[in-house]
Design a protein around this motif. Structure first.
Motif, PDB file in Angstrom:
ATOM      1  N   LYS A 133       0.827  -1.221   0.000  1.00 48.16           N
ATOM      2  CA  LYS A 133       0.000   0.000   0.000  1.00 48.16           C
ATOM      3  C   LYS A 133       0.851   1.257   0.000  1.00 48.16           C
ATOM      4  CE  LYS A 133      -3.066  -0.650   3.458  1.00 48.16           C
ATOM      5  NZ  LYS A 133      -3.077  -2.018   4.056  1.00 48.16           N
ATOM      6  N   TRP A 136       1.647   6.956   0.929  1.00 50.85           N
ATOM      7  CA  TRP A 136       1.571   8.053  -0.035  1.00 50.85           C
ATOM      8  C   TRP A 136       1.708   9.422   0.610  1.00 50.85           C
ATOM      9  CZ3 TRP A 136       1.850   7.845  -5.191  1.00 50.85           C
ATOM     10  CH2 TRP A 136       1.654   6.600  -5.803  1.00 50.85           C
ATOM     11  N   ASP A 137       1.343   9.518   1.892  1.00 51.88           N
ATOM     12  CA  ASP A 137       1.478  10.821   2.548  1.00 51.88           C
ATOM     13  C   ASP A 137       2.948  11.242   2.641  1.00 51.88           C
ATOM     14  OD1 ASP A 137      -1.310  10.283   4.834  1.00 51.88           O
ATOM     15  OD2 ASP A 137      -1.231  11.063   2.793  1.00 51.88           O
ATOM     16  N   TYR A 139       4.970  10.110   0.221  1.00 50.11           N
ATOM     17  CA  TYR A 139       5.333   9.824  -1.159  1.00 50.11           C
ATOM     18  C   TYR A 139       6.194   8.569  -1.273  1.00 50.11           C
ATOM     19  CZ  TYR A 139       3.880  11.500  -5.590  1.00 50.11           C
ATOM     20  OH  TYR A 139       3.198  11.636  -6.770  1.00 50.11           O
ATOM     21  N   VAL A 141       5.876   5.177  -2.674  1.00 53.96           N
ATOM     22  CA  VAL A 141       5.038   4.390  -3.572  1.00 53.96           C
ATOM     23  C   VAL A 141       5.164   2.918  -3.160  1.00 53.96           C
ATOM     24  CG1 VAL A 141       4.727   3.772  -6.005  1.00 53.96           C
ATOM     25  CG2 VAL A 141       5.495   6.069  -5.394  1.00 53.96           C
ATOM     26  N   THR A 145       4.005  -1.620  -6.945  1.00 54.91           N
ATOM     27  CA  THR A 145       3.578  -0.799  -8.072  1.00 54.91           C
ATOM     28  C   THR A 145       4.575  -0.886  -9.227  1.00 54.91           C
ATOM     29  OG1 THR A 145       2.521   0.739  -6.557  1.00 54.91           O
ATOM     30  CG2 THR A 145       2.882   1.517  -8.780  1.00 54.91           C
ATOM     31  N   CYS A 146       5.867  -0.998  -8.890  1.00 54.32           N
ATOM     32  CA  CYS A 146       6.883  -1.117  -9.937  1.00 54.32           C
ATOM     33  C   CYS A 146       7.460  -2.522 -10.005  1.00 54.32           C
ATOM     34  CB  CYS A 146       8.020  -0.121  -9.707  1.00 54.32           C
ATOM     35  SG  CYS A 146       7.494   1.593  -9.845  1.00 54.32           S
ATOM     36  N   LYS A 177      20.156   5.441  -0.114  1.00 52.00           N
ATOM     37  CA  LYS A 177      19.992   6.581   0.785  1.00 52.00           C
ATOM     38  C   LYS A 177      21.282   7.371   0.943  1.00 52.00           C
ATOM     39  CE  LYS A 177      17.638   6.998   4.771  1.00 52.00           C
ATOM     40  NZ  LYS A 177      16.377   7.699   4.571  1.00 52.00           N
ATOM     41  N   LEU A 188      14.927   6.339 -10.061  1.00 53.12           N
ATOM     42  CA  LEU A 188      13.607   5.909  -9.597  1.00 53.12           C
ATOM     43  C   LEU A 188      13.685   5.316  -8.193  1.00 53.12           C
ATOM     44  CD1 LEU A 188      12.196   4.350 -12.901  1.00 53.12           C
ATOM     45  CD2 LEU A 188      11.468   6.476 -11.814  1.00 53.12           C
ATOM     46  N   LEU A 190      16.242   5.796  -6.017  1.00 54.13           N
ATOM     47  CA  LEU A 190      16.749   6.827  -5.119  1.00 54.13           C
ATOM     48  C   LEU A 190      15.600   7.639  -4.539  1.00 54.13           C
ATOM     49  CD1 LEU A 190      18.976   8.517  -3.893  1.00 54.13           C
ATOM     50  CD2 LEU A 190      19.101   9.782  -6.036  1.00 54.13           C
ATOM     51  N   ALA A 191      14.640   7.944  -5.391  1.00 57.37           N
ATOM     52  CA  ALA A 191      13.501   8.760  -4.958  1.00 57.37           C
ATOM     53  C   ALA A 191      12.785   8.100  -3.781  1.00 57.37           C
ATOM     54  CB  ALA A 191      12.525   8.973  -6.115  1.00 57.37           C
ATOM     55  N   ILE A 192      12.552   6.808  -3.912  1.00 53.68           N
ATOM     56  CA  ILE A 192      11.800   6.100  -2.871  1.00 53.68           C
ATOM     57  C   ILE A 192      12.691   5.854  -1.648  1.00 53.68           C
ATOM     58  CG2 ILE A 192      10.474   4.030  -2.336  1.00 53.68           C
ATOM     59  CD1 ILE A 192       9.270   5.841  -4.560  1.00 53.68           C
ATOM     60  N   GLY A 194      15.265   7.270  -0.528  1.00 53.20           N
ATOM     61  CA  GLY A 194      15.612   8.484   0.207  1.00 53.20           C
ATOM     62  C   GLY A 194      14.559   8.894   1.213  1.00 53.20           C
ATOM     63  N   ARG A 195      13.339   8.404   1.020  1.00 53.90           N
ATOM     64  CA  ARG A 195      12.250   8.810   1.918  1.00 53.90           C
ATOM     65  C   ARG A 195      11.988   7.796   3.027  1.00 53.90           C
ATOM     66  NH1 ARG A 195       9.196   9.855  -3.568  1.00 53.90           N
ATOM     67  NH2 ARG A 195      10.450  11.647  -4.178  1.00 53.90           N
TER      68      ARG A 195
ATOM     69  N   ALA B  22      20.888  12.278  -1.821  1.00 53.53           N
ATOM     70  CA  ALA B  22      20.319  11.336  -0.866  1.00 53.53           C
ATOM     71  C   ALA B  22      18.814  11.520  -0.850  1.00 53.53           C
ATOM     72  CB  ALA B  22      20.895  11.576   0.517  1.00 53.53           C
ATOM     73  N   GLU B  23      18.333  12.434  -1.652  1.00 56.74           N
ATOM     74  CA  GLU B  23      16.904  12.687  -1.665  1.00 56.74           C
ATOM     75  C   GLU B  23      16.490  13.241  -3.010  1.00 56.74           C
ATOM     76  OE1 GLU B  23      15.733  14.247   2.555  1.00 56.74           O
ATOM     77  OE2 GLU B  23      14.438  15.164   1.024  1.00 56.74           O
ATOM     78  N   VAL B  24      15.382  12.739  -3.507  1.00 55.58           N
ATOM     79  CA  VAL B  24      14.768  13.337  -4.681  1.00 55.58           C
ATOM     80  C   VAL B  24      13.547  14.079  -4.158  1.00 55.58           C
ATOM     81  CG1 VAL B  24      13.482  12.831  -6.790  1.00 55.58           C
ATOM     82  CG2 VAL B  24      15.578  11.570  -6.280  1.00 55.58           C
ATOM     83  N   GLU B  91      -4.446   5.857  -4.247  1.00 54.40           N
ATOM     84  CA  GLU B  91      -5.775   5.343  -3.878  1.00 54.40           C
ATOM     85  C   GLU B  91      -6.874   6.375  -4.046  1.00 54.40           C
ATOM     86  OE1 GLU B  91      -5.667   3.222  -0.143  1.00 54.40           O
ATOM     87  OE2 GLU B  91      -3.550   2.747  -0.401  1.00 54.40           O
ATOM     88  N   VAL B 212       0.833  -3.936 -14.798  1.00 54.82           N
ATOM     89  CA  VAL B 212       1.690  -3.252 -13.828  1.00 54.82           C
ATOM     90  C   VAL B 212       1.793  -1.771 -14.218  1.00 54.82           C
ATOM     91  CG1 VAL B 212       3.960  -3.157 -12.746  1.00 54.82           C
ATOM     92  CG2 VAL B 212       2.978  -5.365 -13.380  1.00 54.82           C
ATOM     93  N   PHE B 213       2.265  -1.533 -15.443  1.00 50.21           N
ATOM     94  CA  PHE B 213       2.337  -0.148 -15.939  1.00 50.21           C
ATOM     95  C   PHE B 213       1.307  -0.010 -17.044  1.00 50.21           C
ATOM     96  CE2 PHE B 213       5.804   0.333 -13.274  1.00 50.21           C
ATOM     97  CZ  PHE B 213       6.821  -0.571 -13.541  1.00 50.21           C
ATOM     98  N   LYS B 246       8.623  10.735  -8.573  1.00 52.63           N
ATOM     99  CA  LYS B 246       9.417  11.949  -8.774  1.00 52.63           C
ATOM    100  C   LYS B 246       8.558  13.106  -9.273  1.00 52.63           C
ATOM    101  CE  LYS B 246      13.272  11.393 -10.929  1.00 52.63           C
ATOM    102  NZ  LYS B 246      14.237  11.032 -11.971  1.00 52.63           N
TER     103      LYS B 246
END
Lengths: 217, 326
Positions: A133, A136-137, A139, A141, A145-146, A177, A188, A190-192, A194-195, B22-24, B91, B212-213, B246
């Motif tokens: 799930k 998302w709050d 971000y 994902v 999903t991927c 990270k 792609l 890195l984005a996730i 990193g959070r 380290a962050e996007v 969602e 998926v996509f 992103k």
């Protein structure tokens, strides 16, 4: 019929310059896995002939992984695009055909996943929530999903996570990270990564490792 | 959400390669003063909510299940390979990604799309008819009730008929394509940023039969009547949501260009097709002024065909006018 448009040309170029290689030969691959590249440890020493790898040592499971994905990773280790003091010396003398063969070999393997102790229910519940799930709050994902239903992977670009060793998953998420890994397409991952917090990384790794690599429930 | 100026600096630093990334960053437009900003509840909130009766929880969860996996109705209500969640990310809760709860608080209302006052169910019927290239469930059916319950529960505590909403829909880049936005530029952006997930020919990717996509054009994608077929809608959606994870990574110009590219490809016919694409474009010009439908690309008129994708009919019965005259 939908009219053909110019995208196919780009698609062909992409396919040729991307991970595509002559499909490797698993029989030849098995020999290289056992013998190595002549200058380092052979694959078998850490990843096993069965591709099971080793959780404690952080050697990932290779059995059943997509061949195209493995090819890209090994090439990246060879070129330094992906950094590993352990992997680079072991693969730097492999040529493209040999890499393809090794990848093809491991991709065909059906090795049963290593059994793990039960795992803390709280962590597993958190890991499952994040993998299916997301959050998302913040971000984040959901992994699937991927990485596909059951996190079994999608093609050569989104590897199978189900049944991968927890230590390895944690290491890789941390590597993104900290910036020590950056061979992910388009940042792609890195984005996730990193959070994610430490707790979330532990939880995701614990849960994914206990999923069936074939995607069964 | 960061103020835009901070976001710009982070973008400059990242762009210059100085930062060991380290962050996007998550880059979204700032909310405007006076806008209502909603925080939709999560499934966890639902399960913990003592005020919601178990029977209602069950129906809300059913609605969520339809929303997240609309593909389970492929061949019955859906003929594309899309699910609601593909365009309404997070969602259906996520600001800047067409959150669905405003449909519950701002309808019934007049909609320019069909020139009459629409209920929530009719709005949902529109999504089935156009975006999913399908046939809506019957008005008043269990499915429509479940979907309505999901929309309305997500609107929990939002003010009724408050239309000044932050993060609603997809129009933050405005409606007019800027000058010098070209198809070829869009194609480059697509291959570099989008093809890895959506495929070199927009076909999307499936694993073991599960999408998926999603496909972005061709027989299995949204049809010419879908809101996403409007270049400005796709541009704002893409700018604020793509590549996945992103948001805000693409420049405005790249978002416009790739939206133009994607929406210049063929897709199934508009259910309102009269038999002639130019006539249909004119008849629904309030909508099609923003799409490439009925315009020429490489000497071919886009939308001049009878292809309805996997759907074995053109127009679902639910698409009919209302006059409110006795």
């Amino acid at each position: 019929m939908m009219p053909v448009h110019r995208g196919w040309l780009f698609g062909a170029v992409l396919a040729l310059t991307g991970v595509a290689h002559g499909a490797g030969d698993p029989e030849k691959g098995k020999l290289i896995v056992t013998a190595g590249d002549g200058s380092g440890a052979p694959c078998v020493a850490c990843h096993g002939l069965d591709g099971a790898g080793n959780d404690l040592a952080g050697f990932p499971r290779l059995a059943g992984m997509d061949a195209g994905y493995l090819v890209k990773q090994v090439r990246d280790y060879r070129s330094g695009a992906r950094k590993s003091a352990v992997m680079s010396p072991n693969v730097d003398d492999l040529n493209d055909d040999q890499i393809a063969d090794v990848a093809a070999y491991y991709a065909t393997l059906n090795t049963a996943p290593t059994s793990l102790p039960s795992g803390a229910p709280g962590a597993l519940a958190l890991g499952e929530a994040l993998a299916t799930k997301g959050d998302w709050d913040h971000y984040i994902v959901p992994c699937e999903t991927c990485h596909g239903p059951g996190n079994v992977g999608v093609g050569s670009d989104f590897p199978k996570l189900a049944g991968q060793h927890p230590t390895y998953i944690k290491q890789q998420l941390k590597a993104w990270k900290t910036g020590t890994r950056n061979n992910d397409p388009n940042h792609l991952m890195l984005a996730i990564a990193g959070r994610l917090t430490e707790t979330q990384i532990e939880a995701i790794a614990a849960w994914l490792a206990r999923q069936d690599p074939k995607g069964g429930k | 959400m960061r103020p835009f100026s901070t976001v710009l600096w982070v973008a400059v630093i990242l762009g210059s390669g100085m930062l060991h990334a380290a962050e996007v960053p998550v880059e979204h437009p700032p909310f405007k003063k006076g806008q209502y900003v909603h925080h939709a509840p999560t499934v966890d909130d639902l399960m913990k909510d003592q005020e919601i009766k178990p029977q209602l929880k069950k129906v809300i969860l059913k609605g969520r299940d339809i929303f997240m996996n609309t593909q389970q109705y492929r061949g019955k209500y859906v003929f594309s390979r899309l699910s609601c969640k593909n365009c309404h990310l997070g969602e259906g809760r996520l600001n800047w990604s067409g959150p669905i709860w405003p449909a519950a608080t701002t309808l019934p209302d007049y909609r320019g799309k069909n020139g009459h006052v629409n209920s929530l169910e009719e709005r949902i019927a529109g999504c089935f008819s156009f975006s999913l290239n399908g046939k809506p469930p019957e008005y008043g059916s269990d499915m429509m009730l479940a979907l309505s319950a999901y929309h309305q529960w997500l609107a929990l505590k939002a003010p009724v008929y408050e239309t000044h909403i932050g993060g609603r829909g997809y129009s933050s880049l405005g409606k007019d394509i800027p000058k010098d936005i070209h198809y070829v530029q869009g194609e480059k952006v697509y291959q570099a940023q989008c093809a890895i997930c959506h495929g070199a020919t927009g076909q999307g990717k499936s694993v073991e039969g599960k999408v998926v996509f999603p496909p972005l054009w061709g027989d299995e994608s949204y049809n010419w009547g879908a809101g996403m077929a409007r270049v400005y809608t796709a541009a704002s959606f893409i700018k604020n949501n793509m590549p996945l994870g992103k948001p805000g990574a693409l420049s405005d110009r790249d978002a416009w260009a790739v939206a133009l590219y994607v929406n210049s490809q063929e897709r199934p016919q508009d259910p309102r097709y009269t038999g002639d694409v130019k006539e249909t474009r004119e008849k629904y010009f309030n909508f099609h002024q923003y799409t490439m439908y009925g315009t020429e690309r490489d000497g071919v008129l886009l939308g001049q065909h009878d292809n309805t994708g996997a759907k074995p009919f053109l127009k679902p019965d639910a698409l009919r006018p209302r006059t409110f005259d006795e």
